[in-house]
Design an enzyme around this catalytic site. Structure first.
Site, PDB file in Angstrom:
ATOM      1  N   GLY A   6       1.075  -1.334  -0.468  1.00 23.38           N
ATOM      2  CA  GLY A   6      -0.102   0.175   0.334  1.00 23.38           C
ATOM      3  C   GLY A   6       0.908   1.221   0.036  1.00 23.38           C
ATOM      4  O   GLY A   6      -0.020   2.400   0.920  1.00 23.38           O
ATOM      5  N   ASP A  47      -0.254  -7.776  -6.067  1.00 22.84           N
ATOM      6  CA  ASP A  47      -2.188  -7.775  -5.697  1.00 22.84           C
ATOM      7  C   ASP A  47      -1.955  -7.992  -4.444  1.00 22.84           C
ATOM      8  O   ASP A  47      -1.466  -9.857  -4.376  1.00 22.84           O
ATOM      9  CB  ASP A  47      -2.561  -8.339  -6.645  1.00 22.84           C
ATOM     10  CG  ASP A  47      -3.859  -8.466  -6.069  1.00 22.84           C
ATOM     11  OD1 ASP A  47      -5.329  -8.252  -7.257  1.00 22.84           O
ATOM     12  OD2 ASP A  47      -4.484  -8.388  -4.686  1.00 22.84           O
ATOM     13  N   TYR A 137     -15.138  -1.572   7.171  1.00 21.71           N
ATOM     14  CA  TYR A 137     -13.985  -0.717   8.073  1.00 21.71           C
ATOM     15  C   TYR A 137     -13.401  -0.499   9.326  1.00 21.71           C
ATOM     16  O   TYR A 137     -12.667  -1.563   9.501  1.00 21.71           O
ATOM     17  CB  TYR A 137     -13.530   0.500   7.458  1.00 21.71           C
ATOM     18  CG  TYR A 137     -12.233   1.359   7.303  1.00 21.71           C
ATOM     19  CD1 TYR A 137     -11.949   2.234   9.098  1.00 21.71           C
ATOM     20  CD2 TYR A 137     -11.106   0.867   7.106  1.00 21.71           C
ATOM     21  CE1 TYR A 137     -11.170   2.729   8.587  1.00 21.71           C
ATOM     22  CE2 TYR A 137     -10.106   1.762   7.061  1.00 21.71           C
ATOM     23  CZ  TYR A 137     -10.181   2.587   7.944  1.00 21.71           C
ATOM     24  OH  TYR A 137      -8.836   2.786   8.344  1.00 21.71           O
TER      25      TYR A 137
HETATM   26  C1  VAH Z   1     -11.134   7.221   7.731  1.00 20.11           C
HETATM   27  N1  VAH Z   1      -8.341   8.567   7.424  1.00 20.11           N
HETATM   28  O1  VAH Z   1     -11.244   8.046   7.362  1.00 20.11           O
HETATM   29  C2  VAH Z   1      -9.831   6.316   7.966  1.00 20.11           C
HETATM   30  C3  VAH Z   1      -9.117   6.602   8.890  1.00 20.11           C
HETATM   31  C4  VAH Z   1      -9.981   7.154  11.357  1.00 20.11           C
HETATM   32  C5  VAH Z   1     -10.433   7.572  10.421  1.00 20.11           C
HETATM   33  O2  VAH Z   1      -9.388   5.723   9.494  1.00 20.11           O
HETATM   34  O3  VAH Z   1     -11.507   6.363   7.338  1.00 20.11           O
END
Ligand code: VAH
Length: 317
Positions: A6, A47, A137
């Site tokens: 990355g 990848d 996430y």
């Molecule tokens: C985001 N910059 O906004 C990242 C990070 C805490 C923020 O995880 O997803």
């Protein structure tokens, strides 16, 4: 040798450059899904969802440490949840499995304040608290933290991690984060343009200037292994501020700078995150202390970005 996965990303870009200045360019291999615009050292198009390609890269370059900085961030992840989960977790499993089999010395992977949800105290969020993340996430980060602890406990892999706040930097345009208003706002200000902020002006979020984030990462990775008590991920604090506060700081340099507020879906994400985090454990275990407050961060961001845009002006003239 070190592999940065990355390496084209917001953090990866700066981490690659810092690691190269410390260890020498030929000791640090950059990698990402595409080649970078400019290469200042060995770079592999990789990848990381392809474990065979990762194993081949590790063997070919004699890699002994991996910094895994590839992921789909919070806002972008909400647009395609299962793809974000697949990419974030597949790459992480590949890195942990290679680290186990090849017996890598150390692995770094970032968690985030996105790991916290509505059940965590919003001020001085503790190191240990109930984690009910509101984004894919964040779910992938909590899963990653638990897998990191598992690989350390069961296989002895030395995986270290930080729960980054929103990272502020001038070196790259942000991609898909909820905290990215705090980077975009500087780009608009130095171009004498107004900015439309996608969060409410009173949205208090933990942030950190890139130099502090990188220094924390390197200090954590250099700390003696017996100091590392947290094998999920360390809370990390820089400075918390609101869009109104960073706007006021910018107006000290650009008095006519205008900001409008048009909250969108990212407001709900931000509202589920801490407003400040308690990073006592990082201070106790490996001496962490931030050096950039909002005033210093603003000064550097404006200095660096106005240089950058001046250069662009010169080139385009
Ligand atoms: C985001 N910059 O906004 C990242 C990070 C805490 C923020 O995880 O997803």
């Amino acid at each position: 040798k070190i592999l940065v996965i990355g390496a084209n990303g917001q953090i990866g870009t700066v981490l690659l450059e810092q690691l190269r200045s410390i260890h020498g360019a030929d000791q640090v291999i950059g990698s990402d899904i595409v080649a970078p615009r400019e290469e200042n050292g060995p770079f592999v198009v990789l990848d990381a969802t392809n474990v065979l390609a990762l194993v081949e890269t590790v063997h070919r370059h004699g890699i002994t440490q991996i910094y895994h900085l590839a992921a789909v961030l919070s806002a972008k992840g909400e647009l395609d949840p299962l793809r974000a989960w697949e990419l974030n977790m597949r790459t992480l499993f590949n890195v942990f499995e290679v680290a186990r089999e090849v017996k890598l010395d150390k692995v770094f992977f970032p968690s985030s304040i996105a790991a916290f949800g509505d059940s965590a105290p919003q001020y001085d969020t503790p190191q240990a608290t109930y984690l009910d993340p509101s984004t894919v996430y964040g779910i992938s980060k909590v899963a990653g933290e638990n897998w990191a602890g598992y690989y350390h406990k069961r296989y002895g892999v030395d995986i270290r991690s930080l729960r980054y706040p929103g990272v502020i930097s001038y070196q790259s345009m942000p991609g898909g984060g909820t905290t990215d208003y705090a980077v975009e706002i500087f780009h608009e200000a130095v171009q004498h343009k107004p900015y439309t902020c996608f969060l409410r002006e009173d949205t208090l979020l933990p942030m950190i200037y890139m130099d502090d984030a990188i220094r924390a990462t390197l200090e954590l990775m250099e700390a003696p292994v017996e100091n590392i008590r947290i094998r999920s991920s360390y809370n990390l604090a820089g400075v918390s501020f609101t869009p109104a506060q960073v706007t006021a700081e910018i107006k000290r340099y650009y008095p006519d700078f205008e900001v409008q507020y048009q909250p969108d879906f990212r407001q709900m994400i931000a509202d589920s995150w801490p407003k400040s985090v308690d990073d006592t454990a990082a201070y106790q275990d490996w001496g962490w202390k931030p050096q950039f407050d909002l005033a210093r961060m603003t000064q550097v961001m404006i200095e660096k970005l106005s240089e950058k845009y001046q250069q662009k002006l010169l080139i385009t003239q």
